[in-house]
Design a protein around this motif. Structure first.
Motif, PDB file in Angstrom:
ATOM      1  N   ALA A 158       7.168  52.789  20.097  1.00  0.00           N
ATOM      2  CA  ALA A 158       7.742  53.993  20.713  1.00  0.00           C
ATOM      3  C   ALA A 158       7.922  55.089  19.668  1.00  0.00           C
ATOM      4  O   ALA A 158       8.380  54.832  18.549  1.00  0.00           O
ATOM      5  N   TYR A 159       7.577  56.323  20.057  1.00  0.00           N
ATOM      6  CA  TYR A 159       7.747  57.449  19.131  1.00  0.00           C
ATOM      7  C   TYR A 159       8.739  58.466  19.707  1.00  0.00           C
ATOM      8  O   TYR A 159       8.996  58.486  20.914  1.00  0.00           O
ATOM      9  N   PRO A 160       9.298  59.316  18.846  1.00  0.00           N
ATOM     10  CA  PRO A 160      10.323  60.278  19.306  1.00  0.00           C
ATOM     11  C   PRO A 160       9.753  61.322  20.258  1.00  0.00           C
ATOM     12  O   PRO A 160       8.590  61.715  20.157  1.00  0.00           O
ATOM     13  N   SER A 161      10.604  61.778  21.165  1.00  0.00           N
ATOM     14  CA  SER A 161      10.199  62.864  22.067  1.00  0.00           C
ATOM     15  C   SER A 161      10.982  64.143  21.784  1.00  0.00           C
ATOM     16  O   SER A 161      10.658  65.195  22.315  1.00  0.00           O
ATOM     17  N   LYS A 162      12.007  64.030  20.938  1.00  0.00           N
ATOM     18  CA  LYS A 162      12.814  65.204  20.595  1.00  0.00           C
ATOM     19  C   LYS A 162      12.882  65.342  19.080  1.00  0.00           C
ATOM     20  O   LYS A 162      12.972  64.358  18.355  1.00  0.00           O
TER      21      LYS A 162
ATOM     22  N   PHE B 250      10.065  52.640  27.505  1.00  0.00           N
ATOM     23  CA  PHE B 250       9.877  53.813  26.640  1.00  0.00           C
ATOM     24  C   PHE B 250       9.107  54.943  27.316  1.00  0.00           C
ATOM     25  O   PHE B 250       8.741  55.922  26.661  1.00  0.00           O
ATOM     26  N   GLY B 251       8.875  54.831  28.598  1.00  0.00           N
ATOM     27  CA  GLY B 251       8.039  55.826  29.257  1.00  0.00           C
ATOM     28  C   GLY B 251       6.635  55.793  28.678  1.00  0.00           C
ATOM     29  O   GLY B 251       6.126  54.736  28.287  1.00  0.00           O
ATOM     30  N   SER B 252       6.001  56.962  28.587  1.00  0.00           N
ATOM     31  CA  SER B 252       4.644  57.017  28.022  1.00  0.00           C
ATOM     32  C   SER B 252       4.646  57.435  26.555  1.00  0.00           C
ATOM     33  O   SER B 252       3.575  57.630  25.969  1.00  0.00           O
ATOM     34  N   TYR B 253       5.835  57.547  25.970  1.00  0.00           N
ATOM     35  CA  TYR B 253       5.909  57.920  24.548  1.00  0.00           C
ATOM     36  C   TYR B 253       5.703  56.701  23.664  1.00  0.00           C
ATOM     37  O   TYR B 253       6.591  56.259  22.930  1.00  0.00           O
ATOM     38  N   VAL B 254       4.501  56.125  23.748  1.00  0.00           N
ATOM     39  CA  VAL B 254       4.181  54.943  22.940  1.00  0.00           C
ATOM     40  C   VAL B 254       2.781  55.065  22.352  1.00  0.00           C
ATOM     41  O   VAL B 254       1.872  55.621  22.975  1.00  0.00           O
TER      42      VAL B 254
ATOM     43  N   THR C  58       5.801  65.531  29.623  1.00  0.00           N
ATOM     44  CA  THR C  58       7.133  66.106  29.824  1.00  0.00           C
ATOM     45  C   THR C  58       7.438  66.304  31.307  1.00  0.00           C
ATOM     46  O   THR C  58       8.603  66.352  31.699  1.00  0.00           O
ATOM     47  N   ALA C  59       6.388  66.404  32.125  1.00  0.00           N
ATOM     48  CA  ALA C  59       6.592  66.569  33.564  1.00  0.00           C
ATOM     49  C   ALA C  59       6.911  65.244  34.259  1.00  0.00           C
ATOM     50  O   ALA C  59       7.404  65.234  35.387  1.00  0.00           O
ATOM     51  N   CYS C  60       6.648  64.134  33.580  1.00  0.00           N
ATOM     52  CA  CYS C  60       6.778  62.809  34.198  1.00  0.00           C
ATOM     53  C   CYS C  60       8.246  62.391  34.340  1.00  0.00           C
ATOM     54  O   CYS C  60       8.968  62.326  33.327  1.00  0.00           O
ATOM     55  N   PRO C  61       8.708  62.089  35.546  1.00  0.00           N
ATOM     56  CA  PRO C  61      10.102  61.659  35.732  1.00  0.00           C
ATOM     57  C   PRO C  61      10.443  60.377  34.975  1.00  0.00           C
ATOM     58  O   PRO C  61      11.600  60.168  34.606  1.00  0.00           O
ATOM     59  N   LYS C  62       9.441  59.546  34.722  1.00  0.00           N
ATOM     60  CA  LYS C  62       9.688  58.288  34.006  1.00  0.00           C
ATOM     61  C   LYS C  62      10.016  58.532  32.538  1.00  0.00           C
ATOM     62  O   LYS C  62      10.508  57.640  31.846  1.00  0.00           O
ATOM     63  N   ASN C  63       9.741  59.743  32.048  1.00  0.00           N
ATOM     64  CA  ASN C  63      10.047  60.094  30.655  1.00  0.00           C
ATOM     65  C   ASN C  63      11.373  60.846  30.509  1.00  0.00           C
ATOM     66  O   ASN C  63      11.818  61.111  29.386  1.00  0.00           O
ATOM     67  N   LYS C  64      11.959  61.199  31.617  1.00  0.00           N
ATOM     68  CA  LYS C  64      13.163  62.029  31.586  1.00  0.00           C
ATOM     69  C   LYS C  64      14.284  61.353  30.796  1.00  0.00           C
ATOM     70  O   LYS C  64      14.671  60.220  31.059  1.00  0.00           O
ATOM     71  N   GLY C  65      14.792  62.076  29.797  1.00  0.00           N
ATOM     72  CA  GLY C  65      15.919  61.595  29.000  1.00  0.00           C
ATOM     73  C   GLY C  65      15.568  60.561  27.954  1.00  0.00           C
ATOM     74  O   GLY C  65      16.452  60.095  27.232  1.00  0.00           O
ATOM     75  N   LEU C  66      14.297  60.207  27.838  1.00  0.00           N
ATOM     76  CA  LEU C  66      13.910  59.177  26.863  1.00  0.00           C
ATOM     77  C   LEU C  66      13.604  59.796  25.506  1.00  0.00           C
ATOM     78  O   LEU C  66      12.859  60.770  25.408  1.00  0.00           O
ATOM     79  N   ASP C  67      14.177  59.223  24.481  1.00  0.00           N
ATOM     80  CA  ASP C  67      13.943  59.705  23.110  1.00  0.00           C
ATOM     81  C   ASP C  67      14.300  58.578  22.156  1.00  0.00           C
ATOM     82  O   ASP C  67      15.465  58.204  22.026  1.00  0.00           O
ATOM     83  N   PHE C  68      13.294  58.031  21.489  1.00  0.00           N
ATOM     84  CA  PHE C  68      13.515  56.879  20.623  1.00  0.00           C
ATOM     85  C   PHE C  68      13.190  57.208  19.171  1.00  0.00           C
ATOM     86  O   PHE C  68      12.146  57.790  18.882  1.00  0.00           O
TER      87      PHE C  68
END
Length: 381
Positions: free
Chosen positions: A76-80, A163-167, A245-255
């Protein structure tokens, strides 16, 4: 050999070396993928960066004889970004996509896979293994989907429940017959937000991407960008995150699980004007460690010029005029001319006319001529 016990030992070991998720799948031919790839080729939807041989992309045994299973990994990688610098009117900035923040992920995943290989070979010395990350023949996404890492979303990314798609994804073909994990059921449902958010309509429909229209691909090309896409890129200088960023499954995820993935804000959100004159050495020292540098500085500089036009940054006019006059590359000169036309200050008209007289490259000259016409029409309005 007790493959069930070995599989559990590998899972436990993976946690100690910084692998966030691991899955196991068969090494059978990816028949469904093969048919999809044939359609992609027929429609000319491929980017050209992929392995062209569909058989190699879909048959693991062609890559490792006697292949029995594939191990898929995800990190998982950071989104913020922490302490992100602000783009101001005086100092406009570009942005690299999230997947290129921090150390080049190819190095990070190869490190994890090498450690995993060493662990397996210590347990099973006669085993044969072949690892790959991104640039390998197999489809990382198809392997991850089969191995239960996540489902293949409408945005053409693997979406994990955790982790959503941030992998980042990687895989290892093995001659060990590990029992396969169960794939995760598709959870996109009727949601179509990623398709609707795509700036260029590259997501033709859920799960089908025309790579030639994808902003992430376009920012990596080296020639002149078709004008219809220049206005869509905005201040992106490498990659695109819109469908994520439009994906609801990614909302609020930040690792923030891996220190080497943490971005340097000044690198991944750089000032635009200094990029126009950056030397090869400076580029390598500054951007060399991140994956977004792999195509060299030319696409980054071209995209920075497009971003300055996006902002209509009048303070960049002297820099753009210098590029127009001195840069040896037609693509950069021509894009600078286009940007000057977009910024729209009539006082650069004389400089453009002089550039037009000395320009030898046909494509660059077309760009200069078009910008002159834009300014003349502006002056006559």
């Amino acid at each position: 050999m007790d493959v069930i016990t070995l599989k559990q030992e590998i899972i436990e070991y993976s946690k100690t070396i910084g692998i966030d998720k691991i899955g196991f799948g068969s090494a059978d031919v990816f028949e469904e993928l093969k048919e999809r790839l044939k359609v992609q080729q027929q429609l000319n939807f491929q980017s050209g960066f992929e392995e062209s041989d569909i058989e190699k992309r879909t048959n693991p045994e062609l890559l490792l004889p006697s292949a029995k299973s594939i191990i898929a990994i995800a990190l998982a990688y950071p989104s913020k970004m922490k302490d992100a610098p602000q783009s101001t009117k005086a100092e406009r900035r570009g942005i690299f996509c999230r997947a290129s923040w921090g150390e080049d992920y190819h190095h990070i995943l190869r490190d994890r896979l090498q450690k995993l290989e060493a662990f397996i070979l210590e347990k099973v010395p006669h085993a044969r293994l072949k690892s790959m990350v991104d640039t390998g023949e197999l489809s990382d996404r198809a392997v991850a989907e089969r191995s239960g890492i996540g489902w293949s979303g409408k945005n053409c990314a693997i979406i994990t429940p955790e982790f959503g798609s941030y992998v980042y994804l990687g895989e290892m073909i093995t001659t060990i017959p590990f029992p396969p994990d169960t794939p995760i059921e598709d959870q996109c449902g009727t949601c179509n937000k990623c398709v609707e958010a795509c700036p260029t309509g590259a997501l033709v429909q859920g799960g089908q991407l025309d790579s030639n229209k994808c902003v992430a691909f376009l920012t990596q090309t080296k020639g002149f960008l078709p004008e219809e896409y220049r206005v869509k890129i905005g201040n992106r200088i490498y990659g695109c995150d819109s469908c994520q960023t439009a994906c609801p499954k990614n909302k609020g995820l930040d690792f923030h699980l891996h220190p080497e993935m943490e971005p340097d804000p000044e690198v991944v959100k750089p000032l635009l004007k200094p990029l126009l004159q950056i030397s090869n050495r400076e580029f390598k020292e500054t951007f060399g460690p991140i994956s977004g540098s792999w195509r060299g500085k030319k696409p980054i500089q071209r995209n920075a010029i497009i971003a300055l036009a996006h902002f209509k940054d009048e303070s960049a006019i002297p820099d753009l005029l210098q590029v127009l006059k001195e840069d040896p590359r037609p693509v950069i000169r021509g894009t600078a001319a286009w940007a000057l036309g977009k910024i729209g200050r009539e006082e650069v008209l004389e400089d453009l006319q002089k550039a037009n007289e000395r320009e030898k490259d046909e494509e660059a000259q077309r760009e200069i001529t078009a910008s002159i016409q834009v300014l003349l029409e502006k002056g006559l309005a």
